[in-house]
Design an enzyme around this catalytic site. Sequence first.
Site, PDB file in Angstrom:
ATOM      1  N   PRO A  15       0.774  -0.943   0.041  1.00  0.00           N
ATOM      2  CA  PRO A  15      -0.024   0.030  -0.049  1.00  0.00           C
ATOM      3  C   PRO A  15       0.917   1.227  -0.042  1.00  0.00           C
ATOM      4  O   PRO A  15       1.775   1.342   0.712  1.00  0.00           O
ATOM      5  CB  PRO A  15      -0.834  -0.045   1.321  1.00  0.00           C
ATOM      6  CG  PRO A  15      -0.150  -1.122   2.225  1.00  0.00           C
ATOM      7  CD  PRO A  15       0.483  -2.038   1.253  1.00  0.00           C
ATOM      8  N   ASN A  16       0.251   2.336  -1.029  1.00  0.00           N
ATOM      9  CA  ASN A  16       0.813   3.492  -0.964  1.00  0.00           C
ATOM     10  C   ASN A  16       2.079   3.524  -1.674  1.00  0.00           C
ATOM     11  O   ASN A  16       2.515   4.951  -1.900  1.00  0.00           O
ATOM     12  CB  ASN A  16       0.878   4.270   0.276  1.00  0.00           C
ATOM     13  CG  ASN A  16      -0.442   4.402   1.294  1.00  0.00           C
ATOM     14  OD1 ASN A  16      -1.206   4.853   0.636  1.00  0.00           O
ATOM     15  ND2 ASN A  16      -0.583   3.830   2.374  1.00  0.00           N
ATOM     16  N   ARG A  23       5.605  12.255  -3.032  1.00  0.00           N
ATOM     17  CA  ARG A  23       5.625  12.859  -1.778  1.00  0.00           C
ATOM     18  C   ARG A  23       6.515  12.389  -0.830  1.00  0.00           C
ATOM     19  O   ARG A  23       7.285  11.221  -1.223  1.00  0.00           O
ATOM     20  CB  ARG A  23       4.198  12.447  -0.890  1.00  0.00           C
ATOM     21  CG  ARG A  23       3.280  13.399  -1.601  1.00  0.00           C
ATOM     22  CD  ARG A  23       1.718  12.975  -0.943  1.00  0.00           C
ATOM     23  NE  ARG A  23       0.753  12.672  -1.953  1.00  0.00           N
ATOM     24  CZ  ARG A  23      -0.476  12.230  -1.949  1.00  0.00           C
ATOM     25  NH1 ARG A  23      -0.796  11.842  -0.756  1.00  0.00           N
ATOM     26  NH2 ARG A  23      -1.123  12.252  -2.836  1.00  0.00           N
ATOM     27  N   TYR A  28      11.537   8.854   1.322  1.00  0.00           N
ATOM     28  CA  TYR A  28      11.571   7.806   0.173  1.00  0.00           C
ATOM     29  C   TYR A  28      12.448   8.029  -1.224  1.00  0.00           C
ATOM     30  O   TYR A  28      12.187   7.280  -2.319  1.00  0.00           O
ATOM     31  CB  TYR A  28      10.122   7.434  -0.400  1.00  0.00           C
ATOM     32  CG  TYR A  28       9.372   6.687   0.893  1.00  0.00           C
ATOM     33  CD1 TYR A  28       9.781   5.591   1.568  1.00  0.00           C
ATOM     34  CD2 TYR A  28       8.282   7.485   1.633  1.00  0.00           C
ATOM     35  CE1 TYR A  28       9.108   5.119   2.856  1.00  0.00           C
ATOM     36  CE2 TYR A  28       7.674   6.966   2.849  1.00  0.00           C
ATOM     37  CZ  TYR A  28       8.177   5.965   3.389  1.00  0.00           C
ATOM     38  OH  TYR A  28       7.353   5.410   4.384  1.00  0.00           O
ATOM     39  N   ASN A  79       8.126  -5.385  -1.194  1.00  0.00           N
ATOM     40  CA  ASN A  79       8.170  -4.487  -0.302  1.00  0.00           C
ATOM     41  C   ASN A  79       6.611  -4.398   0.228  1.00  0.00           C
ATOM     42  O   ASN A  79       5.627  -3.848  -0.458  1.00  0.00           O
ATOM     43  CB  ASN A  79       8.422  -3.116  -0.909  1.00  0.00           C
ATOM     44  CG  ASN A  79       8.292  -1.923   0.234  1.00  0.00           C
ATOM     45  OD1 ASN A  79       7.981  -2.069   1.351  1.00  0.00           O
ATOM     46  ND2 ASN A  79       9.180  -0.748  -0.024  1.00  0.00           N
ATOM     47  N   ALA A  82       3.396  -0.876   4.618  1.00  0.00           N
ATOM     48  CA  ALA A  82       3.031  -0.698   6.195  1.00  0.00           C
ATOM     49  C   ALA A  82       2.193  -2.005   6.569  1.00  0.00           C
ATOM     50  O   ALA A  82       2.356  -2.529   7.888  1.00  0.00           O
ATOM     51  CB  ALA A  82       1.880   0.549   6.371  1.00  0.00           C
ATOM     52  N   HIS A  85       4.096  -4.526   9.136  1.00  0.00           N
ATOM     53  CA  HIS A  85       4.088  -4.210  10.511  1.00  0.00           C
ATOM     54  C   HIS A  85       2.728  -4.786  11.186  1.00  0.00           C
ATOM     55  O   HIS A  85       2.590  -4.719  12.343  1.00  0.00           O
ATOM     56  CB  HIS A  85       4.300  -2.817  11.016  1.00  0.00           C
ATOM     57  CG  HIS A  85       5.308  -2.217  10.026  1.00  0.00           C
ATOM     58  ND1 HIS A  85       6.829  -2.591  10.039  1.00  0.00           N
ATOM     59  CD2 HIS A  85       5.350  -1.067   9.198  1.00  0.00           C
ATOM     60  CE1 HIS A  85       7.431  -1.864   9.336  1.00  0.00           C
ATOM     61  NE2 HIS A  85       6.674  -0.867   8.562  1.00  0.00           N
ATOM     62  N   ASP A  92       1.530 -15.593   6.676  1.00  0.00           N
ATOM     63  CA  ASP A  92       1.071 -16.806   6.107  1.00  0.00           C
ATOM     64  C   ASP A  92       0.993 -17.217   4.648  1.00  0.00           C
ATOM     65  O   ASP A  92       1.424 -18.545   4.379  1.00  0.00           O
ATOM     66  CB  ASP A  92      -0.429 -17.134   6.761  1.00  0.00           C
ATOM     67  CG  ASP A  92      -0.384 -17.210   8.340  1.00  0.00           C
ATOM     68  OD1 ASP A  92       0.559 -17.507   8.723  1.00  0.00           O
ATOM     69  OD2 ASP A  92      -1.523 -17.188   8.776  1.00  0.00           O
ATOM     70  N   GLU A 103      12.675  -9.468   1.329  1.00  0.00           N
ATOM     71  CA  GLU A 103      11.932  -8.459   1.992  1.00  0.00           C
ATOM     72  C   GLU A 103      12.631  -6.961   1.780  1.00  0.00           C
ATOM     73  O   GLU A 103      13.805  -7.037   1.977  1.00  0.00           O
ATOM     74  CB  GLU A 103      11.621  -8.546   3.308  1.00  0.00           C
ATOM     75  CG  GLU A 103      10.809  -7.474   3.859  1.00  0.00           C
ATOM     76  CD  GLU A 103      10.718  -7.678   5.576  1.00  0.00           C
ATOM     77  OE1 GLU A 103      11.095  -8.744   5.969  1.00  0.00           O
ATOM     78  OE2 GLU A 103      10.374  -6.605   6.354  1.00  0.00           O
ATOM     79  N   HIS A 105      12.883  -2.744   2.241  1.00  0.00           N
ATOM     80  CA  HIS A 105      12.297  -1.587   2.675  1.00  0.00           C
ATOM     81  C   HIS A 105      13.235  -0.324   2.053  1.00  0.00           C
ATOM     82  O   HIS A 105      14.596  -0.314   2.556  1.00  0.00           O
ATOM     83  CB  HIS A 105      12.260  -1.482   3.866  1.00  0.00           C
ATOM     84  CG  HIS A 105      11.206  -2.381   4.439  1.00  0.00           C
ATOM     85  ND1 HIS A 105       9.782  -2.310   4.451  1.00  0.00           N
ATOM     86  CD2 HIS A 105      11.432  -3.634   5.227  1.00  0.00           C
ATOM     87  CE1 HIS A 105       9.220  -3.355   4.891  1.00  0.00           C
ATOM     88  NE2 HIS A 105      10.156  -4.217   5.341  1.00  0.00           N
ATOM     89  N   SER A 107      13.211   3.063   3.056  1.00  0.00           N
ATOM     90  CA  SER A 107      13.882   3.604   4.400  1.00  0.00           C
ATOM     91  C   SER A 107      14.408   2.614   5.303  1.00  0.00           C
ATOM     92  O   SER A 107      14.229   1.332   5.380  1.00  0.00           O
ATOM     93  CB  SER A 107      12.704   4.415   4.876  1.00  0.00           C
ATOM     94  OG  SER A 107      11.725   3.566   5.533  1.00  0.00           O
ATOM     95  N   ARG A 112      13.422   4.823  12.595  1.00  0.00           N
ATOM     96  CA  ARG A 112      11.978   5.348  12.374  1.00  0.00           C
ATOM     97  C   ARG A 112      11.418   5.089  13.477  1.00  0.00           C
ATOM     98  O   ARG A 112      11.841   4.471  14.576  1.00  0.00           O
ATOM     99  CB  ARG A 112      11.455   5.318  11.157  1.00  0.00           C
ATOM    100  CG  ARG A 112      12.229   5.448   9.883  1.00  0.00           C
ATOM    101  CD  ARG A 112      11.452   5.461   8.391  1.00  0.00           C
ATOM    102  NE  ARG A 112      10.334   6.090   8.301  1.00  0.00           N
ATOM    103  CZ  ARG A 112       9.562   6.116   7.611  1.00  0.00           C
ATOM    104  NH1 ARG A 112       9.586   5.090   6.630  1.00  0.00           N
ATOM    105  NH2 ARG A 112       8.399   6.750   7.457  1.00  0.00           N
TER     106      ARG A 112
HETATM  107  O1  CA2 Z   1      10.543   1.930   3.724  1.00  0.00           O
HETATM  108  C1  CA2 Z   1       9.852   1.336   3.037  1.00  0.00           C
HETATM  109  O2  CA2 Z   1       9.837   0.816   2.106  1.00  0.00           O
HETATM  110  C2  CA2 Z   1       8.468   1.065   3.905  1.00  0.00           C
HETATM  111  O3  CA2 Z   1       8.047  -0.490   3.464  1.00  0.00           O
HETATM  112  C3  CA2 Z   1       7.460   1.975   3.177  1.00  0.00           C
HETATM  113  C4  CA2 Z   1       5.986   2.066   3.660  1.00  0.00           C
HETATM  114  C5  CA2 Z   1       6.078   2.328   5.475  1.00  0.00           C
HETATM  115  O4  CA2 Z   1       4.975   1.867   5.925  1.00  0.00           O
HETATM  116  C6  CA2 Z   1       7.177   0.968   5.977  1.00  0.00           C
HETATM  117  O5  CA2 Z   1       7.181   1.281   7.384  1.00  0.00           O
HETATM  118  C7  CA2 Z   1       8.471   1.191   5.387  1.00  0.00           C
HETATM  119  C8  CA2 Z   1       5.257   3.308   3.271  1.00  0.00           C
HETATM  120  C9  CA2 Z   1       5.110   3.135   1.862  1.00  0.00           C
HETATM  121  C10 CA2 Z   1       4.297   4.632   1.470  1.00  0.00           C
HETATM  122  O6  CA2 Z   1       5.234   5.178   0.344  1.00  0.00           O
HETATM  123  C11 CA2 Z   1       4.840   6.534   0.152  1.00  0.00           C
HETATM  124  C12 CA2 Z   1       5.747   6.869  -0.684  1.00  0.00           C
HETATM  125  C13 CA2 Z   1       5.754   8.134  -0.936  1.00  0.00           C
HETATM  126  C14 CA2 Z   1       4.990   9.059  -0.338  1.00  0.00           C
HETATM  127  C15 CA2 Z   1       3.876   8.629   0.545  1.00  0.00           C
HETATM  128  C16 CA2 Z   1       3.956   7.272   0.921  1.00  0.00           C
END
Ligand code: CA2
Length: 151
Positions: A15-16, A23, A28, A79, A82, A85, A92, A103, A105, A107, A112
Site C-alpha cells: 500500500p501507498n 511525496r 523515500y 516491499n 505498512a 508491521h 502465512d 523483503e 524497505h 527507508s 524510524r
Molecule cells: O521503507 C519502506 O519501503 C516502507 O516499506 C514504506 C512503507 C512504510 O509503511 C514502511 O514502514 C517502510 C510506506 C510506503 C508508503 O510510500 C509512500 C511513498 C511516497 C509518499 C507517501 C508514501
Amino acid sequence: MSESSNRRILVLNGPNLNLLGTREPGIYGSETLEDVRVLCENTAAAAGFDVEFLQSNHEGVLIDAIHAARGNVAGIVFNPGAYTHTSIALADAIAGVELPVIEVHISNVHKREAFRHHSYISPVAASIIVGAGVNGYALGVQQLIHLGTRG
Ligand code: CA2
C-alpha cells in the site's frame, strides 16, 4: 516449475507505494514506482530474467498474487509497505507458497518510529534489504537470482 518460470521474478509492492516520487522525498527519494519497475527489469534482464511487477493497496490482492506466484516465478522481491508491521495473513501466504522472498524497505525502518521496527514478514523472508533507497529493489533482484543460481 517450468524452464520459463525459473527465469521470472515477481516484484510486489504494498500500500501507498504508488505514491513513490510524488511525496515525502526526504524519506523515500524522488524516483517513482515506474522508475523502480525499469530498474528491476534492467537488473533482471542483465542476468536473463524477466520481471512481473505489481503494486496493490489491498491486502487480499497481494495475498492472491503470492499464491499465484507459486510454480510461476523463481521468487518474490516484496516491499509490503505498512502491512509489514501488521499482516500475519501476508506472512502465512509467504510461508504457504515456499518461494524465496526478499523483503525490501526503501527507508531504514530501524531509524524510524518504534512501530516500524517489527516485521511479520522477516521471519518468513529469505533475505532482508533495508535503507538502501530504491536501489534495494535492484539488490533484491540480484539476491534472488543469486539464491536461484548458486550450486
Ligand atoms: O521503507 C519502506 O519501503 C516502507 O516499506 C514504506 C512503507 C512504510 O509503511 C514502511 O514502514 C517502510 C510506506 C510506503 C508508503 O510510500 C509512500 C511513498 C511516497 C509518499 C507517501 C508514501
